[in-house]
Design a protein around this motif. Structure first.
Motif, PDB file in Angstrom:
ATOM      1  N   GLU A   1      -0.987   4.063  -2.368  1.00 48.70           N
ATOM      2  CA  GLU A   1       0.070   3.680  -3.248  1.00 48.70           C
ATOM      3  C   GLU A   1       1.328   3.274  -2.430  1.00 48.70           C
ATOM      4  N   SER A   2       1.656   3.738  -1.332  1.00 48.51           N
ATOM      5  CA  SER A   2       2.714   3.163  -0.464  1.00 48.51           C
ATOM      6  C   SER A   2       2.846   1.945  -0.198  1.00 48.51           C
ATOM      7  N   LEU A   3       1.490   1.266   0.138  1.00 46.72           N
ATOM      8  CA  LEU A   3       1.266  -0.184   0.540  1.00 46.72           C
ATOM      9  C   LEU A   3       1.659  -1.169  -0.567  1.00 46.72           C
ATOM     10  N   GLY A   4       1.525  -0.517  -1.802  1.00 45.94           N
ATOM     11  CA  GLY A   4       1.820  -1.392  -2.930  1.00 45.94           C
ATOM     12  C   GLY A   4       0.793  -2.616  -3.111  1.00 45.94           C
ATOM     13  N   PHE A   5      -0.626  -2.164  -3.189  1.00 46.84           N
ATOM     14  CA  PHE A   5      -1.373  -3.145  -3.716  1.00 46.84           C
ATOM     15  C   PHE A   5      -1.262  -3.700  -4.759  1.00 46.84           C
ATOM     16  N   SER A   6      -1.760  -4.813  -5.235  1.00 47.56           N
ATOM     17  CA  SER A   6      -1.369  -5.392  -6.570  1.00 47.56           C
ATOM     18  C   SER A   6      -2.867  -5.585  -7.264  1.00 47.56           C
TER      19      SER A   6
END
Length: 107
Positions: free
Chosen positions: A5-10
């Motif tokens: 979640e923290s890495l912000g994958f799309s």
């Protein structure tokens, strides 16, 4: 989960690990039960759907570069499936992302 979640994958492509006989991974100790793998994969898919919706919402109203493919559909440069209405296959166009041009189901 918090790392993903923290890495912000799309977008996530999730599948559970499955043992293949004869591979180095098959002989590793500490294998998880199949049900645990399936449960964790399901949790990641749910998170992936939420991240996808948030990413697409963040792009609403932006004009995106879209490569037209078949059947009036194409892919934006940031991998959003979009409608390309009558654009010839192989052409690239600048298309604003809206509920009318989005061709992905966010359900």
């Amino acid at each position: 989960m918090s790392l993903v979640e923290s890495l912000g994958f799309s977008k996530l492509h999730v599948f559970p690990f499955s043992i293949r006989e004869g591979t180095a991974a098959a002989s590793l100790s500490g294998q998880l039960p199949k049900e645990t793998s399936k449960l964790r994969a399901g949790e990641l898919r749910t998170l992936g759907n939420r991240l996808r919706k948030a990413f697409i919402a963040s792009q609403q109203g932006e004009t995106l570069s879209v490569l037209a493919e078949e059947r009036d559909l194409g892919w934006s440069s940031n991998y959003i499936r979009m409608r390309t209405d009558d654009l010839a296959e192989g052409c690239i166009a600048q298309i604003p992302l809206s509920t009318q041009t989005l061709a992905e189901s966010l359900g």
